[in-house]
Design a protein around this motif. Structure first.
Motif, PDB file in Angstrom:
ATOM      1  N   SER A  62       0.682  -1.396  -0.007  1.00 15.50           N
ATOM      2  CA  SER A  62      -0.072  -0.133  -0.134  1.00 15.50           C
ATOM      3  C   SER A  62       0.910   1.201   0.055  1.00 15.50           C
ATOM      4  CB  SER A  62      -0.811  -0.272   1.405  1.00 15.50           C
ATOM      5  OG  SER A  62      -0.303   0.399   2.240  1.00 15.50           O
ATOM      6  N   ILE A  65       3.725   5.330  -3.553  1.00 20.99           N
ATOM      7  CA  ILE A  65       4.349   5.222  -4.813  1.00 20.99           C
ATOM      8  C   ILE A  65       3.723   4.387  -5.783  1.00 20.99           C
ATOM      9  CG2 ILE A  65       6.043   3.420  -3.857  1.00 20.99           C
ATOM     10  CD1 ILE A  65       6.989   5.952  -6.687  1.00 20.99           C
ATOM     11  N   PHE A  66       3.091   3.417  -5.359  1.00 21.87           N
ATOM     12  CA  PHE A  66       2.541   2.397  -6.218  1.00 21.87           C
ATOM     13  C   PHE A  66       1.177   2.847  -6.957  1.00 21.87           C
ATOM     14  CE2 PHE A  66       4.894  -0.738  -3.532  1.00 21.87           C
ATOM     15  CZ  PHE A  66       5.670  -1.064  -4.529  1.00 21.87           C
ATOM     16  N   HIS A  67       0.569   3.794  -5.941  1.00 19.72           N
ATOM     17  CA  HIS A  67      -0.807   4.075  -6.175  1.00 19.72           C
ATOM     18  C   HIS A  67      -1.095   5.513  -6.775  1.00 19.72           C
ATOM     19  CE1 HIS A  67      -1.787   0.185  -4.328  1.00 19.72           C
ATOM     20  NE2 HIS A  67      -0.943   0.723  -3.486  1.00 19.72           N
ATOM     21  N   TYR A  68      -0.431   6.518  -6.026  1.00 20.85           N
ATOM     22  CA  TYR A  68      -0.599   8.101  -6.314  1.00 20.85           C
ATOM     23  C   TYR A  68       0.583   8.552  -6.906  1.00 20.85           C
ATOM     24  CZ  TYR A  68      -4.747   6.267  -3.850  1.00 20.85           C
ATOM     25  OH  TYR A  68      -5.777   5.750  -3.389  1.00 20.85           O
ATOM     26  N   GLY A  69       1.594   7.915  -7.358  1.00 19.77           N
ATOM     27  CA  GLY A  69       2.369   8.627  -8.255  1.00 19.77           C
ATOM     28  C   GLY A  69       3.512   9.781  -7.644  1.00 19.77           C
ATOM     29  N   GLN A  70       3.596   9.722  -6.400  1.00 16.19           N
ATOM     30  CA  GLN A  70       4.482  10.764  -5.745  1.00 16.19           C
ATOM     31  C   GLN A  70       5.711  10.192  -6.013  1.00 16.19           C
ATOM     32  OE1 GLN A  70       2.519  11.273  -1.689  1.00 16.19           O
ATOM     33  NE2 GLN A  70       3.111  13.012  -2.049  1.00 16.19           N
ATOM     34  N   PHE A 151      -4.449   3.453   1.507  1.00 10.94           N
ATOM     35  CA  PHE A 151      -5.114   3.759  -0.027  1.00 10.94           C
ATOM     36  C   PHE A 151      -5.811   4.995  -0.004  1.00 10.94           C
ATOM     37  CE2 PHE A 151      -5.503  -1.339  -0.313  1.00 10.94           C
ATOM     38  CZ  PHE A 151      -4.208  -1.392  -0.876  1.00 10.94           C
ATOM     39  N   ALA A 153      -6.286   8.532  -0.934  1.00 16.20           N
ATOM     40  CA  ALA A 153      -5.537   9.367  -2.109  1.00 16.20           C
ATOM     41  C   ALA A 153      -5.283  10.799  -1.317  1.00 16.20           C
ATOM     42  CB  ALA A 153      -6.515   9.756  -3.312  1.00 16.20           C
TER      43      ALA A 153
ATOM     44  N   GLY B  29      -8.895   2.018   3.735  1.00 13.52           N
ATOM     45  CA  GLY B  29      -7.687   1.485   3.209  1.00 13.52           C
ATOM     46  C   GLY B  29      -6.615   1.626   4.127  1.00 13.52           C
ATOM     47  N   TYR B  54      -0.380 -11.264   2.553  1.00 14.33           N
ATOM     48  CA  TYR B  54      -0.010  -9.742   2.266  1.00 14.33           C
ATOM     49  C   TYR B  54       1.588  -9.500   2.680  1.00 14.33           C
ATOM     50  CZ  TYR B  54      -0.565  -4.690   2.512  1.00 14.33           C
ATOM     51  OH  TYR B  54      -0.574  -3.540   2.275  1.00 14.33           O
ATOM     52  N   ILE B  65       9.222   1.875 -11.875  1.00 17.24           N
ATOM     53  CA  ILE B  65       8.175   2.693 -10.969  1.00 17.24           C
ATOM     54  C   ILE B  65       8.535   3.719 -10.152  1.00 17.24           C
ATOM     55  CG2 ILE B  65       8.622   0.797  -8.992  1.00 17.24           C
ATOM     56  CD1 ILE B  65       5.192   2.887  -9.604  1.00 17.24           C
ATOM     57  N   TYR B 171     -15.598   6.587   3.031  1.00 15.97           N
ATOM     58  CA  TYR B 171     -14.353   7.434   2.758  1.00 15.97           C
ATOM     59  C   TYR B 171     -14.501   8.745   3.218  1.00 15.97           C
ATOM     60  CZ  TYR B 171     -10.591   8.679  -0.667  1.00 15.97           C
ATOM     61  OH  TYR B 171      -9.414   9.322  -0.943  1.00 15.97           O
ATOM     62  N   GLY B 198      -1.129   6.672 -11.635  1.00 18.42           N
ATOM     63  CA  GLY B 198      -0.740   7.318 -10.351  1.00 18.42           C
ATOM     64  C   GLY B 198      -0.487   8.865 -10.314  1.00 18.42           C
ATOM     65  N   GLY B 199       0.224   9.146 -11.391  1.00 12.50           N
ATOM     66  CA  GLY B 199       0.802  10.820 -11.617  1.00 12.50           C
ATOM     67  C   GLY B 199      -0.414  11.524 -11.664  1.00 12.50           C
ATOM     68  N   TYR B 201      -2.944  11.618  -9.592  1.00 12.80           N
ATOM     69  CA  TYR B 201      -3.233  11.729  -8.243  1.00 12.80           C
ATOM     70  C   TYR B 201      -2.252  12.759  -7.484  1.00 12.80           C
ATOM     71  CZ  TYR B 201      -7.014   8.590  -9.632  1.00 12.80           C
ATOM     72  OH  TYR B 201      -7.913   8.074 -10.207  1.00 12.80           O
ATOM     73  N   ALA B 202      -0.933  12.421  -7.526  1.00  7.16           N
ATOM     74  CA  ALA B 202       0.088  13.153  -7.103  1.00  7.16           C
ATOM     75  C   ALA B 202       0.057  14.649  -7.575  1.00  7.16           C
ATOM     76  CB  ALA B 202       1.602  12.483  -7.427  1.00  7.16           C
ATOM     77  N   PHE B 205      -2.522  16.618  -5.135  1.00  8.78           N
ATOM     78  CA  PHE B 205      -2.305  16.912  -3.779  1.00  8.78           C
ATOM     79  C   PHE B 205      -1.876  18.345  -3.487  1.00  8.78           C
ATOM     80  CE2 PHE B 205      -0.623  12.116  -3.339  1.00  8.78           C
ATOM     81  CZ  PHE B 205      -2.239  11.817  -3.534  1.00  8.78           C
TER      82      PHE B 205
END
Lengths: 354, 354
Positions: A62, A65-70, A151, A153, B29, B54, B65, B171, B198-199, B201-202, B205
């Motif tokens: 989780s 980096i894998f999800h939200y591209g920072q 997870f 965002a 999440g 997990y 990545i 959420y 991903g990008g 979303y970043a 922010f």
């Protein structure tokens, strides 16, 4: 930077991998030096950097980096002269641009001394990895990414800053054929195009693949609204020579403030070359090509330094550029690399001795 | 999908972590189920998916990545009805959108049966992790990223597809106050805004942080050229009710083709609500707010389902929306969640029994 040396903990590799490397046949960025610098951001601050053997990074699935591209990075090189002295080129500019990227991607800024002293200590430890061969250098990759988990965002609460290095040959070979892109775009007004953010690169791959299928090597990016302004060449800044004037687009929130770009502008002025920083339109380019006043086009960036363009394609027509004896591209590349490798005077104060 | 069941290797966790979880106080999440599905892409093809405990992912520091942003994801939920039967909502649409995102980011498409059978097997194994509490669900996060290595700015040659799950409460809580953004942008024409990359979303922010500092919860994204067209609400699609008509913007290469968005459109039609899919301008919104015909605004997405907006800010003026007894937002949310949790008929065929 403060004057107190930072305490950098060093864990040396047990057995160096350097004997496995063929320094005469280096590709770009695919063989990695013995060590890397790692610095963790936790609980609102950066912990002291450590140097450790180059090794895998372990992350929770989780991790953001894998999800939200920072993710952001820099590209730099270390050069060795004939006396085995080591030099960097305007390294503080990379450090400062990293922090500009960090701010835009809602990531924490890194103290300059962590970057500079960490990098210096890493290069001193791995100095044998800096190639001596002509055209080769140690490619340096500082990067930062979100290691914090969850997870939701939103920005992560933990980050990793790493510097890894890779002895490398030159990035491109030969002149390239480029396609002026009119459908896909690299960046938005008010977007993240000026940041060295990972997502800016991933977004280029598919349009570039389409261009490659049509017989081109790279894409020339235009603005996303009119597709009339030339903005970047692949992952490089772009220069155009019309008549005897060297022109590049102004930096903006869509265009990366390239260190090679700004160095080339200064060197050109120093060489007495007329320069202009202004919008370049596709129509102007096509017209100049037809009239024979379009003399040169080239990309500029750390990896390839200067990458001359042989042909540009626009709406099913290819326009060939002339072969010049004493091109600006080759003059400027020689001048900048002579400074980088300590083969010439550096009136600009760009060279940084490690 | 083919009919032959895929061979999925399962390595079970030794001791379940489920007893450590307080299902009455779940955030979104941040707690993860016992197992995850992992599928590797190597040598030009996807290897068979595996289910494993997990656990952390180990990656080379040069894994793409970290550098070039090749990362995409999906968001889904698994619902449990009062008979402990398990349902998904339009899962094949997520699978297909993942592949649309993959193509844009130059990543390999995943065979649909790997996604569907892998997900089903994972949910059957971790079925005790699906909450029964009202409003809670098992949030499902399929994601894919570049695990292949090297500093060359080009697509990776190896990828990982993972499905991780997290029992989650709702959420958002309460109505939100949003700011219409006129400087920063989410996506470019010809960019990657329609991909769940991903990008995307970043890049949101930092502008969101600035809005939060001004007292708002979220940003309403407008087009990057004129900032006159309303496009998305934070990471959700946006709906506006003017008079009795429900309006949402058309999907495009800048706007995500949201599954909640298109479901709401179909439910609204089924409920006899007038709908329009067309551009919504800021001027129209402000005018309607002034005239009192702007009845509702809400975001729509998998995580929050429907997120009602109480106030929007535009150029230093806040416009409050009325409190309605029987809002479209609450009617549509009830209808969609009743289908999701198997509390009502599903005339659309959206519910998928696991």
């Amino acid at each position: 930077m403060n004057n107190t040396a930072l305490k950098i903990q060093v864990e040396k590799i047990k057995v160096s991998k350097i004997d496995q490397v063929d320094f005469d046949n280096l590709s770009f960025g695919s063989v990695f030096s013995d060590h890397m610098l790692v610095c963790d951001y936790k609980n609102g601050s950066w912990e002291a950097p450590k140097i450790v053997p180059y090794q895998p990074i372990s992350l929770d699935p989780s991790a953001k980096i894998f999800h939200y591209g920072q993710s952001i990075f820099e590209g730099m090189k270390a050069y060795k002269d004939e006396n085995d002295e080591i030099f960097l080129f305007r390294p503080l500019d990379n450090c400062r641009r990293l922090n500009i990227s960090a701010k835009r991607m809602a990531m924490p800024e890194l103290p300059e001394e962590f970057f500079m002293e960490g990098l210096t200590a890493l290069l001193e430890l791995d100095k044998d990895w800096i190639p001596r061969n002509a055209g080769s250098s140690l490619y340096i990759r500082p990067f930062m990414f979100a290691s914090g988990t969850g997870f939701h965002a939103s920005p992560a609460n933990q980050y990793k800053f790493i510097i890894a290095t890779a002895p490398s040959g030159s990035y491109f070979a030969g002149k390239v054929k480029v396609l002026i892109e009119e459908k896909y775009s690299r960046s938005a007004n008010g977007g993240v195009g000026y940041a060295k953010a990972g997502g800016n690169y991933a977004g280029q791959f598919y349009p570039t693949q389409l261009a490659v299928e049509k017989g081109y090597n790279q894409v020339i990016w235009t603005d996303d609204n009119t597709h009339e302004n030339i903005e970047e060449a692949g992952a490089m800044n772009i220069f155009v020579r019309i008549g005897d004037t060297l022109i590049t687009g102004p930096t903006s929130d869509r265009i990366l403030d390239g260190i090679t770009r700004k160095s080339i502008l200064e060197i050109a002025k120093d060489e007495g070359i007329a320069t202009e920083v202004r919008k370049i339109t596709v129509s102007e380019l096509v017209e100049a090509a037809k009239k024979g006043t379009l003399k040169e086009m080239f990309g500029a960036g750390t990896a390839a330094v200067v990458s001359p363009i042989a042909t540009f394609g626009y709406r099913d027509t290819d326009y060939d550029l002339p072969e010049l004896e004493n091109s600006y591209a080759s003059r400027l590349k020689k001048r900048i690399t002579d400074i980088q490798y300590n083969r010439a005077e550096d009136p600009f104060g760009w060279r940084f001795k490690v």
